[in-house]
Write a protein that holds these residues in place. Structure first.
Motif, PDB file in Angstrom:
ATOM      1  N   ARG A 167       1.271   3.172  -5.833  1.00 30.14           N
ATOM      2  CA  ARG A 167       1.590   2.445  -4.596  1.00 30.14           C
ATOM      3  C   ARG A 167       2.869   4.097  -4.033  1.00 30.14           C
ATOM      4  O   ARG A 167       2.878   4.134  -2.655  1.00 30.14           O
ATOM      5  CB  ARG A 167       2.585   1.395  -5.341  1.00 30.14           C
ATOM      6  CG  ARG A 167       1.946   0.205  -5.454  1.00 30.14           C
ATOM      7  CD  ARG A 167       2.666  -0.790  -5.692  1.00 30.14           C
ATOM      8  NE  ARG A 167       3.652  -1.163  -4.712  1.00 30.14           N
ATOM      9  CZ  ARG A 167       3.841  -2.139  -3.866  1.00 30.14           C
ATOM     10  NH1 ARG A 167       2.923  -2.025  -2.955  1.00 30.14           N
ATOM     11  NH2 ARG A 167       5.195  -1.732  -3.502  1.00 30.14           N
TER      12      ARG A 167
ATOM     13  N   LYS B 198      -8.276   2.571   3.140  1.00 27.29           N
ATOM     14  CA  LYS B 198      -9.361   2.967   2.477  1.00 27.29           C
ATOM     15  C   LYS B 198     -10.342   3.203   3.687  1.00 27.29           C
ATOM     16  O   LYS B 198     -11.069   2.158   4.300  1.00 27.29           O
ATOM     17  CB  LYS B 198      -9.645   2.401   1.030  1.00 27.29           C
ATOM     18  CG  LYS B 198      -8.818   1.909  -0.228  1.00 27.29           C
ATOM     19  CD  LYS B 198      -8.709   0.895  -0.983  1.00 27.29           C
ATOM     20  CE  LYS B 198      -7.750   1.694  -2.077  1.00 27.29           C
ATOM     21  NZ  LYS B 198      -7.997   0.525  -3.048  1.00 27.29           N
TER      22      LYS B 198
ATOM     23  N   ASP C 205      -0.560  -0.802  -0.331  1.00 26.27           N
ATOM     24  CA  ASP C 205      -1.153  -1.605  -0.443  1.00 26.27           C
ATOM     25  C   ASP C 205      -2.688  -0.839  -1.852  1.00 26.27           C
ATOM     26  O   ASP C 205      -3.762  -1.342  -0.844  1.00 26.27           O
ATOM     27  CB  ASP C 205      -1.707  -2.364   0.382  1.00 26.27           C
ATOM     28  CG  ASP C 205      -2.359  -3.677  -0.049  1.00 26.27           C
ATOM     29  OD1 ASP C 205      -2.341  -3.895  -1.597  1.00 26.27           O
ATOM     30  OD2 ASP C 205      -2.410  -4.522   0.503  1.00 26.27           O
ATOM     31  N   THR C 206      -2.295  -1.154  -2.842  1.00 34.59           N
ATOM     32  CA  THR C 206      -3.777  -0.382  -3.347  1.00 34.59           C
ATOM     33  C   THR C 206      -4.722  -1.634  -2.747  1.00 34.59           C
ATOM     34  O   THR C 206      -5.839  -0.916  -3.391  1.00 34.59           O
ATOM     35  CB  THR C 206      -3.699  -0.433  -4.807  1.00 34.59           C
ATOM     36  OG1 THR C 206      -3.125  -1.480  -5.487  1.00 34.59           O
ATOM     37  CG2 THR C 206      -2.380   1.154  -4.892  1.00 34.59           C
ATOM     38  N   SER C 207      -4.764  -2.718  -2.654  1.00 35.54           N
ATOM     39  CA  SER C 207      -6.457  -3.325  -2.727  1.00 35.54           C
ATOM     40  C   SER C 207      -6.756  -2.736  -1.371  1.00 35.54           C
ATOM     41  O   SER C 207      -7.839  -2.767  -0.697  1.00 35.54           O
ATOM     42  CB  SER C 207      -5.544  -4.652  -2.499  1.00 35.54           C
ATOM     43  OG  SER C 207      -4.978  -4.792  -1.379  1.00 35.54           O
ATOM     44  N   GLN C 208      -5.971  -1.936  -0.669  1.00 33.63           N
ATOM     45  CA  GLN C 208      -6.554  -1.801   0.972  1.00 33.63           C
ATOM     46  C   GLN C 208      -6.139  -0.154   0.803  1.00 33.63           C
ATOM     47  O   GLN C 208      -6.929   0.100   2.467  1.00 33.63           O
ATOM     48  CB  GLN C 208      -5.699  -2.652   1.420  1.00 33.63           C
ATOM     49  CG  GLN C 208      -5.896  -4.466   1.848  1.00 33.63           C
ATOM     50  CD  GLN C 208      -5.571  -5.032   2.886  1.00 33.63           C
ATOM     51  OE1 GLN C 208      -4.896  -4.508   3.974  1.00 33.63           O
ATOM     52  NE2 GLN C 208      -5.329  -6.235   2.584  1.00 33.63           N
ATOM     53  N   GLU C 209      -5.163   0.108   0.591  1.00 35.00           N
ATOM     54  CA  GLU C 209      -4.794   1.683   0.900  1.00 35.00           C
ATOM     55  C   GLU C 209      -4.637   2.496  -0.105  1.00 35.00           C
ATOM     56  O   GLU C 209      -4.696   2.011  -0.895  1.00 35.00           O
ATOM     57  CB  GLU C 209      -3.398   2.030   1.954  1.00 35.00           C
ATOM     58  CG  GLU C 209      -3.189   0.649   3.237  1.00 35.00           C
ATOM     59  CD  GLU C 209      -1.983   0.764   3.416  1.00 35.00           C
ATOM     60  OE1 GLU C 209      -1.263   0.862   4.207  1.00 35.00           O
ATOM     61  OE2 GLU C 209      -0.397   0.191   2.584  1.00 35.00           O
ATOM     62  N   THR C 210      -4.315   3.700   0.238  1.00 31.59           N
ATOM     63  CA  THR C 210      -4.519   5.089  -1.322  1.00 31.59           C
ATOM     64  C   THR C 210      -4.048   5.818  -0.442  1.00 31.59           C
ATOM     65  O   THR C 210      -3.187   6.194   1.095  1.00 31.59           O
ATOM     66  CB  THR C 210      -6.082   5.677  -0.481  1.00 31.59           C
ATOM     67  OG1 THR C 210      -7.293   4.579  -1.254  1.00 31.59           O
ATOM     68  CG2 THR C 210      -6.073   6.973  -1.355  1.00 31.59           C
TER      69      THR C 210
END
Length: 130
Positions: free
Chosen positions: A75, A53, A81-86
Motif C-alpha cells: 500500500r 491496475k 488499494d492493492t486490489s485495484q491499484e499498484t
C-alpha cells in the motif's frame, strides 16, 4: 532583416527546449504533492503514488514522463488499494536532487508536476521505510 528574425526565432526556440523550466505555480498541482521542490528529496530515496491496475496506456504515459518509475508491492505511504491499484516509486537519486536530502532539480520537479497533473494520480508522497 528577415533572415535575422528567423535566426533569432530559432535561437530562442532552441534555448527554450534545451533548459527544463519549473512550471509556473498555476500549472503544477501542488495540492497533490506532499512536499515542495525544496523538500522533495527529504525521504528514504523515493516519492510514491498509486495508479489503477491494468491500464497499460496510462503506465506508458507515466514512463514517458519519468522512465525510472518502478512498481512496488504494498500500500505504501500513498495508501494504495492493492486490489485495484499498484504502488509506484519515483526515485530521488543524485540525478534528481541538488544535494542529499535537498531540493529536487528543475527537471525532477517538472516530471513530478506532470505526474501529479494526471487525473489518475491522487497524491504523491515521500517514501519512508520503518
Amino acid at each position: 532583416m528577415r533572415c535575422f528574425a528567423v535566426s533569432l526565432l530559432l535561437v530562442v526556440s532552441l534555448s527554450a527546449c534545451a533548459t527544463p523550466r519549473e512550471p509556473p505555480a498555476s500549472e503544477c498541482p501542488r495540492h497533490e504533492l506532499a512536499f515542495s521542490r525544496e523538500t522533495g528529496c527529504q525521504n528514504d530515496g523515493a516519492v510514491e503514488f498509486c495508479l489503477p491496475k491494468g491500464n497499460d496506456a496510462l503506465l506508458a504515459r507515466v514512463k514517458a514522463i519519468a522512465p525510472k518509475v518502478h512498481a512496488g508491492a504494498s500500500r505504501g505511504r500513498a495508501g494504495c488499494d492493492t486490489s485495484q491499484e499498484t504502488l509506484y516509486f519515483f526515485p530521488t537519486e543524485a540525478t534528481e536532487c541538488v544535494s542529499h536530502h535537498g531540493a529536487l532539480t528543475p527537471a525532477a520537479w517538472d516530471a513530478l508536476c506532470r505526474l501529479a497533473a494526471l487525473p489518475e494520480v491522487r497524491a504523491i508522497v515521500p517514501t519512508w521505510y520503518e
